[in-house]
Design a protein around this motif. Structure first.
Motif, PDB file in Angstrom:
ATOM      1  N   TYR A  64       8.331   9.801   3.116  1.00 29.21           N
ATOM      2  CA  TYR A  64       8.448  10.303   1.750  1.00 29.21           C
ATOM      3  C   TYR A  64       7.090  10.752   1.229  1.00 29.21           C
ATOM      4  N   VAL A  65       6.067   9.937   1.396  1.00 25.51           N
ATOM      5  CA  VAL A  65       4.742  10.271   0.890  1.00 25.51           C
ATOM      6  C   VAL A  65       4.198  11.515   1.589  1.00 25.51           C
ATOM      7  N   ALA A  66       4.407  11.620   2.892  1.00 27.72           N
ATOM      8  CA  ALA A  66       3.939  12.802   3.611  1.00 27.72           C
ATOM      9  C   ALA A  66       4.621  14.062   3.095  1.00 27.72           C
ATOM     10  N   HIS A  67       5.924  13.983   2.880  1.00 29.57           N
ATOM     11  CA  HIS A  67       6.682  15.129   2.390  1.00 29.57           C
ATOM     12  C   HIS A  67       6.274  15.479   0.956  1.00 29.57           C
ATOM     13  N   ALA A  68       6.093  14.454   0.137  1.00 28.20           N
ATOM     14  CA  ALA A  68       5.751  14.684  -1.265  1.00 28.20           C
ATOM     15  C   ALA A  68       4.360  15.282  -1.414  1.00 28.20           C
ATOM     16  N   THR A  69       3.399  14.739  -0.704  1.00 30.25           N
ATOM     17  CA  THR A  69       2.038  15.266  -0.830  1.00 30.25           C
ATOM     18  C   THR A  69       1.952  16.686  -0.278  1.00 30.25           C
ATOM     19  N   ALA A  70       2.693  16.979   0.784  1.00 24.67           N
ATOM     20  CA  ALA A  70       2.712  18.340   1.323  1.00 24.67           C
ATOM     21  C   ALA A  70       3.281  19.322   0.316  1.00 24.67           C
ATOM     22  N   ALA A  71       4.161  18.829  -0.564  1.00 33.49           N
ATOM     23  CA  ALA A  71       4.762  19.681  -1.591  1.00 33.49           C
ATOM     24  C   ALA A  71       3.922  19.732  -2.865  1.00 33.49           C
ATOM     25  N   GLY A  72       2.786  19.057  -2.853  1.00 32.44           N
ATOM     26  CA  GLY A  72       1.891  19.096  -4.005  1.00 32.44           C
ATOM     27  C   GLY A  72       2.081  17.989  -5.011  1.00 32.44           C
ATOM     28  N   ALA A  73       2.894  16.985  -4.683  1.00 33.58           N
ATOM     29  CA  ALA A  73       3.140  15.877  -5.610  1.00 33.58           C
ATOM     30  C   ALA A  73       2.025  14.850  -5.525  1.00 33.58           C
ATOM     31  N   SER A  74       1.931  14.023  -6.554  1.00 31.59           N
ATOM     32  CA  SER A  74       1.040  12.871  -6.537  1.00 31.59           C
ATOM     33  C   SER A  74       1.816  11.692  -5.957  1.00 31.59           C
ATOM     34  N   ALA A  75       1.509  11.344  -4.716  1.00 29.47           N
ATOM     35  CA  ALA A  75       2.220  10.260  -4.030  1.00 29.47           C
ATOM     36  C   ALA A  75       1.238   9.529  -3.135  1.00 29.47           C
ATOM     37  N   GLU A  76       1.411   8.213  -3.043  1.00 32.71           N
ATOM     38  CA  GLU A  76       0.477   7.373  -2.293  1.00 32.71           C
ATOM     39  C   GLU A  76       1.240   6.257  -1.604  1.00 32.71           C
ATOM     40  N   LEU A  77       0.826   5.941  -0.389  1.00 28.77           N
ATOM     41  CA  LEU A  77       1.381   4.813   0.346  1.00 28.77           C
ATOM     42  C   LEU A  77       0.375   3.676   0.349  1.00 28.77           C
ATOM     43  N   VAL A  78       0.835   2.491  -0.054  1.00 29.99           N
ATOM     44  CA  VAL A  78       0.028   1.280   0.016  1.00 29.99           C
ATOM     45  C   VAL A  78       0.752   0.320   0.956  1.00 29.99           C
ATOM     46  N   ALA A  79       0.230   0.168   2.167  1.00 31.15           N
ATOM     47  CA  ALA A  79       0.818  -0.747   3.139  1.00 31.15           C
ATOM     48  C   ALA A  79       0.172  -2.118   2.988  1.00 31.15           C
ATOM     49  N   VAL A  80       1.011  -3.157   2.947  1.00 31.14           N
ATOM     50  CA  VAL A  80       0.525  -4.524   2.751  1.00 31.14           C
ATOM     51  C   VAL A  80       1.117  -5.429   3.811  1.00 31.14           C
ATOM     52  N   ASP A  81       0.479  -6.546   4.039  1.00 31.70           N
ATOM     53  CA  ASP A  81       1.021  -7.549   4.955  1.00 31.70           C
ATOM     54  C   ASP A  81       2.285  -8.151   4.349  1.00 31.70           C
ATOM     55  N   GLY A  82       3.265  -8.406   5.207  1.00 36.77           N
ATOM     56  CA  GLY A  82       4.469  -9.078   4.721  1.00 36.77           C
ATOM     57  C   GLY A  82       5.738  -8.372   5.118  1.00 36.77           C
ATOM     58  N   ASP A  83       6.859  -9.011   4.780  1.00 37.82           N
ATOM     59  CA  ASP A  83       8.167  -8.471   5.121  1.00 37.82           C
ATOM     60  C   ASP A  83       8.808  -7.824   3.893  1.00 37.82           C
ATOM     61  N   HIS A  84      10.105  -7.622   3.960  1.00 41.61           N
ATOM     62  CA  HIS A  84      10.812  -6.904   2.897  1.00 41.61           C
ATOM     63  C   HIS A  84      10.763  -7.651   1.569  1.00 41.61           C
ATOM     64  N   PHE A  85      10.802  -8.984   1.640  1.00 46.77           N
ATOM     65  CA  PHE A  85      10.923  -9.765   0.412  1.00 46.77           C
ATOM     66  C   PHE A  85       9.581 -10.263  -0.131  1.00 46.77           C
ATOM     67  N   THR A  86       8.519 -10.094   0.646  1.00 54.05           N
ATOM     68  CA  THR A  86       7.195 -10.437   0.137  1.00 54.05           C
ATOM     69  C   THR A  86       6.891  -9.680  -1.152  1.00 54.05           C
ATOM     70  N   LEU A  87       7.403  -8.463  -1.236  1.00 50.15           N
ATOM     71  CA  LEU A  87       7.087  -7.595  -2.371  1.00 50.15           C
ATOM     72  C   LEU A  87       7.668  -8.104  -3.685  1.00 50.15           C
ATOM     73  N   ILE A  88       8.712  -8.904  -3.628  1.00 52.68           N
ATOM     74  CA  ILE A  88       9.304  -9.430  -4.863  1.00 52.68           C
ATOM     75  C   ILE A  88       9.056 -10.932  -5.013  1.00 52.68           C
ATOM     76  N   ASP A  89       8.057 -11.428  -4.296  1.00 53.54           N
ATOM     77  CA  ASP A  89       7.579 -12.791  -4.469  1.00 53.54           C
ATOM     78  C   ASP A  89       6.437 -12.737  -5.473  1.00 53.54           C
ATOM     79  N   ALA A  90       6.695 -13.212  -6.686  1.00 52.52           N
ATOM     80  CA  ALA A  90       5.702 -13.097  -7.755  1.00 52.52           C
ATOM     81  C   ALA A  90       4.450 -13.929  -7.505  1.00 52.52           C
ATOM     82  N   GLY A  91       4.433 -14.735  -6.460  1.00 47.93           N
ATOM     83  CA  GLY A  91       3.249 -15.496  -6.112  1.00 47.93           C
ATOM     84  C   GLY A  91       2.476 -14.915  -4.944  1.00 47.93           C
ATOM     85  N   SER A  92       2.908 -13.744  -4.459  1.00 45.49           N
ATOM     86  CA  SER A  92       2.308 -13.175  -3.259  1.00 45.49           C
ATOM     87  C   SER A  92       1.131 -12.259  -3.576  1.00 45.49           C
ATOM     88  N   ALA A  93       0.296 -12.039  -2.555  1.00 43.44           N
ATOM     89  CA  ALA A  93      -0.794 -11.078  -2.686  1.00 43.44           C
ATOM     90  C   ALA A  93      -0.247  -9.670  -2.881  1.00 43.44           C
TER      91      ALA A  93
END
Length: 246
Positions: A204-233
């Motif tokens: 998605y980010v590659a396609h969006a940036t190629a089309a001139g959009a403001s898009a960024e990928l931030v890859a972090v350590d963890g699995d699918h549910f780490t992102l909704i753990d309010a105590g996680s990095a």
């Protein structure tokens, strides 16, 4: 727990929970939960995030919506009903006593799909936006419906959501087909995610940036549910991203 609950329609799933900060608000974050659009999952997934957002100075609008499944038990959704609900739920903010000059959508998994959809909805008469978004943070979002269908994500969840295999006529519901968006999109994704692969955000980010959009990928350590753990990095990083989008 939320400060207030507000309905935006007559269905039991058409409501949101409003969390208010102490003092002046930074803006509004619309929290959109995931669960592959299935009625088995609800906005309880978003409550820890909404509480954390309010503690960090945001108004948090934890949004429920009709999902795929039997009506009356959280179901009755799918396209276009779920999309109708996301649009109406965000527009409900215009009737609440909150400042809507900054409104960010934060969505996890299928909620990331709905957050990105919400940023494009003003292009369509059906979903004309009273309260436009100013930015999107997708947490391991399902952003390419065709690729998600081909990969069988969620056990056929894309076909269940659309009611058929995805095709060109589904462009309004497919974030990949709506780039470039008019607002910035940040995709945060766990490198160990085996439920929604990192490739969804990468492509998605590659396609969006190629089309001139403001898009960024931030890859972090963890699995699918780490992102909704309010105590996680990963969540600490997400709060920083939201602050940068103000």
């Amino acid at each position: 727990m939320p400060d207030k609950t507000h309905a935006y329609g007559e269905d039991p799933s058409q409501f949101g929970e409003l969390y208010l900060p102490t003092g002046a608000a930074k803006g509004v974050v619309v929290v959109i939960h995931g669960g592959f659009w299935k009625s088995a999952y609800d906005l309880s997934l978003g409550r820890p995030l909404a509480g954390s957002l309010a503690a960090d100075g945001w108004v948090a609008w934890n949004l429920e919506y009709r999902r795929v499944g039997p009506a009356g038990s959280g179901g009755g959704g799918g396209a276009p009903a779920t999309l109708d609900d996301i649009a109406a739920g965000i527009d409900k903010l215009a009737e609440l006593d909150v400042d809507t000059s900054t409104v960010l959508a934060l969505g996890h998994s299928a909620g990331g799909h709905l957050a990105a959809f919400a940023a494009s909805r003003g292009r369509f008469d059906r979903w004309a936006a009273r309260v436009p978004l100013t930015g999107v943070v997708s947490q391991a979002g399902v952003l390419d419906l065709r690729a998600a269908y081909d990969d069988g994500l969620g056990g056929g969840a894309v076909e269940a959501f659309l009611g058929h295999p995805p095709g060109p006529d589904d462009a309004p519901a497919d974030p990949m087909q709506q780039v470039p968006l008019d607002v910035p999109v940040v995709c945060i994704h766990g490198t160990g995610d085996d439920i929604v692969p990192l490739s969804q955000s990468e492509q998605y980010v590659a396609h969006a940036t190629a089309a001139g959009a403001s898009a960024e990928l931030v890859a972090v350590d963890g699995d699918h549910f780490t992102l909704i753990d309010a105590g996680s990095a990963a969540w600490t990083r997400t709060l920083a991203i939201l602050n940068d989008l103000r």
